[in-house]
Scaffold this motif. Structure first.
Motif, mmCIF file in Angstrom:
data_model
loop_
_atom_site.group_PDB
_atom_site.id
_atom_site.type_symbol
_atom_site.label_atom_id
_atom_site.label_comp_id
_atom_site.label_asym_id
_atom_site.label_seq_id
_atom_site.Cartn_x
_atom_site.Cartn_y
_atom_site.Cartn_z
ATOM 1 N N PRO A 286 0.922 -1.177 0.036
ATOM 2 C CA PRO A 286 -0.096 0.103 0.090
ATOM 3 C C PRO A 286 0.843 1.456 0.049
ATOM 4 O O PRO A 286 0.501 2.191 -0.614
ATOM 5 C CB PRO A 286 -0.968 -0.038 1.364
ATOM 6 N N THR B 283 1.924 2.137 -3.466
ATOM 7 C CA THR B 283 0.955 2.327 -4.305
ATOM 8 C C THR B 283 0.268 3.654 -4.224
ATOM 9 O O THR B 283 0.295 4.591 -5.014
ATOM 10 C CB THR B 283 -0.350 1.399 -3.854
ATOM 11 N N LYS B 284 0.406 4.101 -2.964
ATOM 12 C CA LYS B 284 -0.123 5.512 -2.531
ATOM 13 C C LYS B 284 1.181 6.595 -3.011
ATOM 14 O O LYS B 284 0.918 7.607 -3.727
ATOM 15 C CB LYS B 284 -0.154 5.786 -0.916
ATOM 16 N N ILE C 54 -9.550 0.502 -9.046
ATOM 17 C CA ILE C 54 -9.008 0.692 -7.908
ATOM 18 C C ILE C 54 -10.094 1.436 -6.808
ATOM 19 O O ILE C 54 -10.334 0.947 -5.551
ATOM 20 C CB ILE C 54 -7.757 1.588 -7.929
ATOM 21 N N ASP D 94 -13.198 -0.578 -4.866
ATOM 22 C CA ASP D 94 -12.896 -1.225 -3.248
ATOM 23 C C ASP D 94 -11.329 -0.875 -2.898
ATOM 24 O O ASP D 94 -10.569 -1.653 -3.038
ATOM 25 C CB ASP D 94 -13.187 -2.457 -3.437
ATOM 26 N N SER D 95 -11.392 0.389 -2.110
ATOM 27 C CA SER D 95 -10.003 0.797 -1.722
ATOM 28 C C SER D 95 -10.243 1.645 -0.492
ATOM 29 O O SER D 95 -11.138 2.163 -0.321
ATOM 30 C CB SER D 95 -9.133 1.310 -2.712
ATOM 31 N N GLU D 96 -9.216 1.543 0.529
ATOM 32 C CA GLU D 96 -9.322 2.299 1.588
ATOM 33 C C GLU D 96 -8.906 3.706 1.385
ATOM 34 O O GLU D 96 -8.563 4.382 0.127
ATOM 35 C CB GLU D 96 -8.095 1.759 2.697
ATOM 36 N N ILE E 48 -5.923 5.528 -0.349
ATOM 37 C CA ILE E 48 -5.744 5.351 -1.757
ATOM 38 C C ILE E 48 -6.708 5.658 -2.531
ATOM 39 O O ILE E 48 -6.613 6.214 -3.746
ATOM 40 C CB ILE E 48 -5.599 3.661 -1.924
ATOM 41 N N CYS E 49 -8.036 6.003 -1.999
ATOM 42 C CA CYS E 49 -8.992 6.342 -2.934
ATOM 43 C C CYS E 49 -9.161 7.863 -3.050
ATOM 44 O O CYS E 49 -9.175 8.192 -4.143
ATOM 45 C CB CYS E 49 -10.457 5.959 -2.110
#
Length: 442
Positions: free
Chosen positions: A271, A274-275, A311, A314-316, A319-320
């Motif tokens: 994660p 990704t961020k 993405i 369904d993402s936290e 990240i969203c």
């Protein structure tokens, strides 16, 4: 207040070590010379100042870092802020803990002696010397030692960071990168790993890491490095772009940079990576870049729009937010909007995010929807607007104006309602009375 320990004995110990009167609540007072004069608690790492008074290291460091230059007990001006470990007191405290272990007192561990600024100066000097000689093996060993120090304690980290280490590591990275990426790959990745532990960077460190050679090297690691190397490279790039926007254009001109960033999203490492990749892309597609339009087109060709929408399903939260920020930037160009129009997920996903999760997500979602509706051709206008109505855009925008939002978001939401209104005739809409009990946020 007298500091004490209380130990309630378990049933299985009821017949052991019980005091004569049968009281199971035992109290043990801490000897006065074992207590820190500042906190009055048991010292875990006793150190003595030049005034001869002993304190717990954490407490006296907090006192000194607050700007105090005197001894708390004697009020004497400190000639030096150096602290000397008091091994005698520490050993006495440990023995006392052992003697009273039956009362639930645990022996304090022998503390690691924190590094001093003199040790930091020495290792920085050795790193710079090894760099000048091109000795990557010695430099790599020294950097590994710095990493161990940083991980031992926050105190070590502060001491290392604020005594020239970041600048020395950045200079070493630039020097080895200028010489050869492939030959010095090991030491380069080790330096990046150490730098990620000492964010943010100072101005001098930024200048070395933002050099042409350094940026090319980090992109090379993004494409050819191992998983940890790629993670560290994108973290450093994200930090550089956030601190100095001049690096945005420089990174955009490097071949393979965009592809490597998209790959980190398509094939996620963790994660954090990704961020960092999404944030880096956000800077690249923002108006801060003089070539942002060209960059947006490249990302569209790589299929980033579809990837972002997947993405978002369904993402936290974090990240969203970043994914919507990137999508908002890409929808600022015609190619990006066309790609978004052609994806069946775009309008439902964007509308769903309004008034969900966070205010920032709502702002990005409204901005994206406004760009899509504002810039569509007349022949497609009805289709997009009707789709937005069908998934509840009108109701959500009304609700958003009721509860309050930022000025720019309010303008976009108001304009969207005007565009949507003509198409409401044949569609069900929530009555305004449903919002009568809503409270504004201002």
């Amino acid at each position: 207040m007298i500091s004490t320990w209380r130990r309630r004995r378990a049933g299985r110990h009821a017949g052991k070590n019980q005091n004569p009167d049968g009281n199971l609540n035992m109290e043990v007072s801490i000897p006065i010379n074992f207590r820190c004069p500042i906190s009055l608690e048991l010292m875990k790492d006793p150190v003595t100042l030049s005034t001869g008074i002993t304190y717990d290291r954490e407490n006296i460091e907090t006192w000194i870092e607050a700007g105090n230059q005197t001894c708390p007990v004697t009020n004497q001006v400190l000639k030096t802020v150096d602290q000397f470990p008091n091994h005698v007191i520490r050993k006495m405290i440990q023995d006392w803990c052992v003697q009273n272990r039956t009362y639930g007192i645990e022996r304090i561990p022998t503390p690691r002696i924190p590094i001093t600024r003199y040790e930091v100066f020495e290792i920085v000097s050795r790193i710079m010397d090894a760099t000048k000689r091109g000795d990557q093996m010695e430099c790599q060993e020294l950097v590994a030692k710095v990493k161990l120090w940083v991980k031992e304690s926050d105190r070590n980290k502060r001491c290392i960071k604020f005594n020239g280490t970041v600048c020395a590591l950045s200079e070493a990275f630039d020097a080895f990168a200028t010489d050869s990426f492939e030959i010095h790959a090991g030491v380069l990745e080790e330096i990046l790993s150490a730098l990620t532990l000492m964010l943010p960077f100072d101005a001098e460190g930024q200048s070395y890491l933002g050099s042409t050679a350094s940026l090319h090297c980090m992109v090379w690691i993004l494409n050819c490095g191992d998983l940890s190397g790629r993670r560290n490279a994108v973290l450093v790039l994200k930090e550089l772009l956030s601190l100095d926007h001049r690096h945005v254009d420089a990174l955009a001109e490097i071949e393979g940079a965009n592809e490597a960033l998209v790959k980190l999203i398509k094939e996620p490492i963790c994660p954090t990576a990704t961020k960092a990749s999404l944030t880096t892309i956000f800077y690249l597609v923002s108006p801060l870049s003089s070539s942002s339009e060209k960059i947006k087109s490249k990302f569209v060709e790589m299929g980033l729009v579809s990837l972002l929408l997947e993405i978002l399903i369904d993402s936290e939260r974090s990240i969203c937010e970043k994914a919507l920020g990137v999508l908002d930037g890409i929808c600022g160009c015609e190619e990006g909007r066309e790609k978004a129009y052609s994806n069946a997920l775009t309008v439902p996903v964007v509308v769903k995010k309004i008034l969900r999760v966070s205010d920032l997500i709502t702002e990005f979602s409204v901005s994206i929807l406004w760009k899509l509706c504002k810039n569509i051709e007349k022949r497609d206008e009805g289709g997009v607007l009707v789709e937005a109505l069908q998934v509840g855009a009108f109701q959500k925008l009304l609700l958003l104006l009721q509860v309050g939002c930022g000025e720019k978001t309010k303008e976009n939401a108001t304009e969207l309602l005007k565009m949507l209104n003509p198409y409401r005739g044949t569609l069900e809409c929530i009555e305004s009375m449903d919002f009568k009990n809503l409270k504004r946020s201002f």
